[in-house]
Scaffold this motif. Sequence first.
Motif, PDB file in Angstrom:
ATOM      1  N   GLU A 233       6.273   8.188   5.475  1.00  5.09           N
ATOM      2  CA  GLU A 233       6.322   6.743   6.170  1.00  5.09           C
ATOM      3  C   GLU A 233       6.022   5.798   5.228  1.00  5.09           C
ATOM      4  OE1 GLU A 233       3.076   7.619   8.771  1.00  5.09           O
ATOM      5  OE2 GLU A 233       4.031   8.895  10.041  1.00  5.09           O
ATOM      6  N   ALA A 234       5.529   6.073   3.877  1.00  3.62           N
ATOM      7  CA  ALA A 234       5.183   5.069   3.170  1.00  3.62           C
ATOM      8  C   ALA A 234       6.441   4.427   2.622  1.00  3.62           C
ATOM      9  CB  ALA A 234       4.457   5.565   1.867  1.00  3.62           C
ATOM     10  N   ASN A 235       7.543   5.239   2.365  1.00  7.88           N
ATOM     11  CA  ASN A 235       8.963   5.206   1.678  1.00  7.88           C
ATOM     12  C   ASN A 235       9.585   4.030   2.968  1.00  7.88           C
ATOM     13  OD1 ASN A 235       9.297   6.336  -0.694  1.00  7.88           O
ATOM     14  ND2 ASN A 235       9.604   8.311  -0.017  1.00  7.88           N
ATOM     15  N   LEU A 236       9.488   4.529   4.038  1.00 13.13           N
ATOM     16  CA  LEU A 236      10.083   3.734   5.355  1.00 13.13           C
ATOM     17  C   LEU A 236       9.331   2.660   5.400  1.00 13.13           C
ATOM     18  CD1 LEU A 236      12.507   4.381   6.931  1.00 13.13           C
ATOM     19  CD2 LEU A 236      11.029   5.306   8.740  1.00 13.13           C
ATOM     20  N   THR A 237       8.197   2.467   5.055  1.00  9.93           N
ATOM     21  CA  THR A 237       7.626   1.121   5.369  1.00  9.93           C
ATOM     22  C   THR A 237       7.793   0.248   4.232  1.00  9.93           C
ATOM     23  OG1 THR A 237       5.532   2.128   6.375  1.00  9.93           O
ATOM     24  CG2 THR A 237       5.392   0.149   5.581  1.00  9.93           C
ATOM     25  N   VAL A 238       8.325   0.641   3.068  1.00  9.45           N
ATOM     26  CA  VAL A 238       8.733  -0.271   1.823  1.00  9.45           C
ATOM     27  C   VAL A 238       9.990  -0.837   2.311  1.00  9.45           C
ATOM     28  CG1 VAL A 238       9.492  -0.213  -0.435  1.00  9.45           C
ATOM     29  CG2 VAL A 238       7.450   0.631   0.011  1.00  9.45           C
ATOM     30  N   LEU A 239      10.824   0.179   2.691  1.00 10.18           N
ATOM     31  CA  LEU A 239      12.290  -0.171   3.187  1.00 10.18           C
ATOM     32  C   LEU A 239      12.378  -1.233   4.209  1.00 10.18           C
ATOM     33  CD1 LEU A 239      15.179   0.166   2.250  1.00 10.18           C
ATOM     34  CD2 LEU A 239      15.052   2.406   3.685  1.00 10.18           C
ATOM     35  N   HIS A 240      11.414  -0.832   5.440  1.00 12.83           N
ATOM     36  CA  HIS A 240      11.553  -1.975   6.365  1.00 12.83           C
ATOM     37  C   HIS A 240      10.993  -3.265   6.140  1.00 12.83           C
ATOM     38  CE1 HIS A 240       8.914  -4.157   9.334  1.00 12.83           C
ATOM     39  NE2 HIS A 240       9.808  -3.640   9.999  1.00 12.83           N
ATOM     40  N   SER A 241      10.211  -3.209   4.990  1.00 11.07           N
ATOM     41  CA  SER A 241       9.651  -4.715   4.753  1.00 11.07           C
ATOM     42  C   SER A 241      10.677  -5.384   3.884  1.00 11.07           C
ATOM     43  CB  SER A 241       8.394  -4.652   3.580  1.00 11.07           C
ATOM     44  OG  SER A 241       7.831  -5.824   3.480  1.00 11.07           O
ATOM     45  N   VAL A 242      11.460  -4.843   3.020  1.00  6.37           N
ATOM     46  CA  VAL A 242      12.392  -5.429   2.352  1.00  6.37           C
ATOM     47  C   VAL A 242      13.634  -5.730   3.155  1.00  6.37           C
ATOM     48  CG1 VAL A 242      13.722  -5.295   0.112  1.00  6.37           C
ATOM     49  CG2 VAL A 242      11.523  -4.071   0.072  1.00  6.37           C
ATOM     50  N   GLY A 243      13.747  -4.701   4.007  1.00  7.86           N
ATOM     51  CA  GLY A 243      15.140  -4.923   4.860  1.00  7.86           C
ATOM     52  C   GLY A 243      14.656  -6.234   5.773  1.00  7.86           C
ATOM     53  N   LEU A 244      13.451  -6.218   6.112  1.00 12.45           N
ATOM     54  CA  LEU A 244      13.258  -7.409   6.942  1.00 12.45           C
ATOM     55  C   LEU A 244      13.475  -8.898   6.529  1.00 12.45           C
ATOM     56  CD1 LEU A 244      12.332  -8.342   9.749  1.00 12.45           C
ATOM     57  CD2 LEU A 244       9.932  -8.229   8.959  1.00 12.45           C
ATOM     58  N   ALA A 245      13.133  -8.646   5.047  1.00 16.02           N
ATOM     59  CA  ALA A 245      13.341  -9.951   4.333  1.00 16.02           C
ATOM     60  C   ALA A 245      14.870 -10.430   3.979  1.00 16.02           C
ATOM     61  CB  ALA A 245      12.654  -9.744   2.776  1.00 16.02           C
ATOM     62  N   VAL A 246      15.598  -9.174   4.048  1.00 16.68           N
ATOM     63  CA  VAL A 246      16.976  -9.421   3.708  1.00 16.68           C
ATOM     64  C   VAL A 246      17.484  -9.879   5.061  1.00 16.68           C
ATOM     65  CG1 VAL A 246      19.268  -8.233   3.360  1.00 16.68           C
ATOM     66  CG2 VAL A 246      17.348  -7.537   1.917  1.00 16.68           C
ATOM     67  N   ALA A 247      17.345  -9.185   6.068  1.00 19.50           N
ATOM     68  CA  ALA A 247      17.721  -9.723   7.390  1.00 19.50           C
ATOM     69  C   ALA A 247      17.474 -11.128   7.729  1.00 19.50           C
ATOM     70  CB  ALA A 247      17.297  -8.775   8.617  1.00 19.50           C
ATOM     71  N   ARG A 248      16.211 -11.826   7.314  1.00 15.64           N
ATOM     72  CA  ARG A 248      15.735 -13.114   7.425  1.00 15.64           C
ATOM     73  C   ARG A 248      16.342 -13.883   6.648  1.00 15.64           C
ATOM     74  NH1 ARG A 248       9.357 -12.082   9.035  1.00 15.64           N
ATOM     75  NH2 ARG A 248       9.776 -11.317  11.112  1.00 15.64           N
TER      76      ARG A 248
ATOM     77  N   GLU B 153       0.929  -1.173   0.030  1.00 22.97           N
ATOM     78  CA  GLU B 153       0.101   0.022  -0.178  1.00 22.97           C
ATOM     79  C   GLU B 153       0.879   1.296   0.046  1.00 22.97           C
ATOM     80  OE1 GLU B 153      -2.329  -0.468   3.582  1.00 22.97           O
ATOM     81  OE2 GLU B 153      -3.724  -2.043   2.363  1.00 22.97           O
ATOM     82  N   GLY B 154       1.863   1.254   0.679  1.00 28.62           N
ATOM     83  CA  GLY B 154       3.055   2.264   0.907  1.00 28.62           C
ATOM     84  C   GLY B 154       3.551   2.669  -0.757  1.00 28.62           C
ATOM     85  N   LEU B 155       3.891   1.392  -1.495  1.00 26.36           N
ATOM     86  CA  LEU B 155       4.374   1.452  -2.808  1.00 26.36           C
ATOM     87  C   LEU B 155       3.177   2.322  -3.695  1.00 26.36           C
ATOM     88  CD1 LEU B 155       6.811   1.059  -4.534  1.00 26.36           C
ATOM     89  CD2 LEU B 155       5.766  -1.215  -5.144  1.00 26.36           C
ATOM     90  N   GLU B 156       2.037   1.769  -3.472  1.00 25.74           N
ATOM     91  CA  GLU B 156       0.902   2.643  -4.188  1.00 25.74           C
ATOM     92  C   GLU B 156       0.843   4.075  -4.003  1.00 25.74           C
ATOM     93  OE1 GLU B 156      -1.983  -1.435  -4.370  1.00 25.74           O
ATOM     94  OE2 GLU B 156      -2.508   0.230  -3.304  1.00 25.74           O
ATOM     95  N   THR B 157       1.155   4.376  -2.654  1.00 24.71           N
ATOM     96  CA  THR B 157       1.060   5.860  -2.006  1.00 24.71           C
ATOM     97  C   THR B 157       2.072   6.518  -2.793  1.00 24.71           C
ATOM     98  OG1 THR B 157      -0.058   5.216  -0.135  1.00 24.71           O
ATOM     99  CG2 THR B 157       1.377   7.332  -0.317  1.00 24.71           C
ATOM    100  N   VAL B 158       3.394   6.103  -2.772  1.00 22.84           N
ATOM    101  CA  VAL B 158       4.399   6.913  -3.317  1.00 22.84           C
ATOM    102  C   VAL B 158       4.522   7.107  -4.817  1.00 22.84           C
ATOM    103  CG1 VAL B 158       6.996   6.688  -3.698  1.00 22.84           C
ATOM    104  CG2 VAL B 158       6.111   5.976  -1.362  1.00 22.84           C
ATOM    105  N   LEU B 159       4.148   6.104  -5.537  1.00 21.82           N
ATOM    106  CA  LEU B 159       3.915   6.056  -6.913  1.00 21.82           C
ATOM    107  C   LEU B 159       2.670   6.459  -7.545  1.00 21.82           C
ATOM    108  CD1 LEU B 159       6.308   3.002  -8.058  1.00 21.82           C
ATOM    109  CD2 LEU B 159       6.850   5.484  -7.726  1.00 21.82           C
ATOM    110  N   GLY B 160       1.633   6.768  -6.757  1.00 11.29           N
ATOM    111  CA  GLY B 160       0.268   7.117  -7.135  1.00 11.29           C
ATOM    112  C   GLY B 160      -0.508   6.234  -8.235  1.00 11.29           C
ATOM    113  N   THR B 161      -0.167   4.878  -7.884  1.00 16.05           N
ATOM    114  CA  THR B 161      -0.888   4.008  -8.941  1.00 16.05           C
ATOM    115  C   THR B 161      -1.157   2.567  -8.264  1.00 16.05           C
ATOM    116  OG1 THR B 161      -0.768   2.758 -11.030  1.00 16.05           O
ATOM    117  CG2 THR B 161       1.381   3.158  -9.816  1.00 16.05           C
ATOM    118  N   LYS B 162      -2.016   1.701  -8.829  1.00 11.83           N
ATOM    119  CA  LYS B 162      -2.251   0.424  -8.227  1.00 11.83           C
ATOM    120  C   LYS B 162      -1.750  -0.608  -9.357  1.00 11.83           C
ATOM    121  CE  LYS B 162      -6.221   1.415  -5.040  1.00 11.83           C
ATOM    122  NZ  LYS B 162      -5.376   1.035  -3.810  1.00 11.83           N
ATOM    123  N   THR B 163      -1.102  -0.148 -10.438  1.00 13.58           N
ATOM    124  CA  THR B 163      -0.695  -0.947 -11.401  1.00 13.58           C
ATOM    125  C   THR B 163       0.723  -0.794 -11.731  1.00 13.58           C
ATOM    126  OG1 THR B 163      -1.566   0.068 -13.277  1.00 13.58           O
ATOM    127  CG2 THR B 163      -2.980  -1.570 -12.445  1.00 13.58           C
TER     128      THR B 163
END
Length: 213
Positions: A178-193, A47-57
């Motif tokens: 916050e949307a930018n940081l939410t995207v980065l948190h999610s990918v960062g968590l995947a990298v950490a795991r 949802e954050g990605l959609e907010t930053v780039l202003g699209t759902k596709t």
Amino acid sequence: MARTLTSVTAGLALCVLLTACGGGEEPPPRVTAAQQCDGTLSQGAAEGLETVLGTKTFNPAGSGGLRRAVEQLEEDQAKGERRTSHPSMCEVQDADGRRGLDVQFGLYDESDLFGKTRSAGLYAYDMGREARAGSKRAYLFLECVSPRLKGSQERPARIRGTVEVGPPFPQDTAAVREANLTVLHSVGLAVARELGCEGDAGLTGEPVLKPVK
């Protein structure tokens, strides 16, 4: 009969030409935000990605970025590198190809931390070791102890994630930051795991969007 054959041949040639020029090509498929970044985006991050780039596709993205990012971090750490940068782990583009966003990972040096330094357009958040976010970019600094990262048992590996947003830029609002940081948190968590970082490198399951004053 000769004229008929000539007409048919000319017609076939025209069809081939039109197809070669794109007349017979199918438009590229459109995908959702959740299908970006090797599936590392949580619902909130999508949802954050959609907010930053202003699209759902979005345009389809390549795969394997998570694996490459992890392997590069392992190699950098094994070489004793202090600071590294690499091509995008995750490159996102809206369906029209007008707006885009990149996520990158590398090692950082202690001197790269912002500390108490203020940077125009960036706001500090209480996440990881340090986090900064704005409308055009975001940073997340982590420390990781993992058997996959040479020497990290003695000194934690320092991993930095960044988000870079391309023009036209979104409005500079708290929601976009916050949307930018939410995207980065999610990918960062995947990298950490994926790296097997102890305690997920200090990241909680959900982003902590608490500004630091």
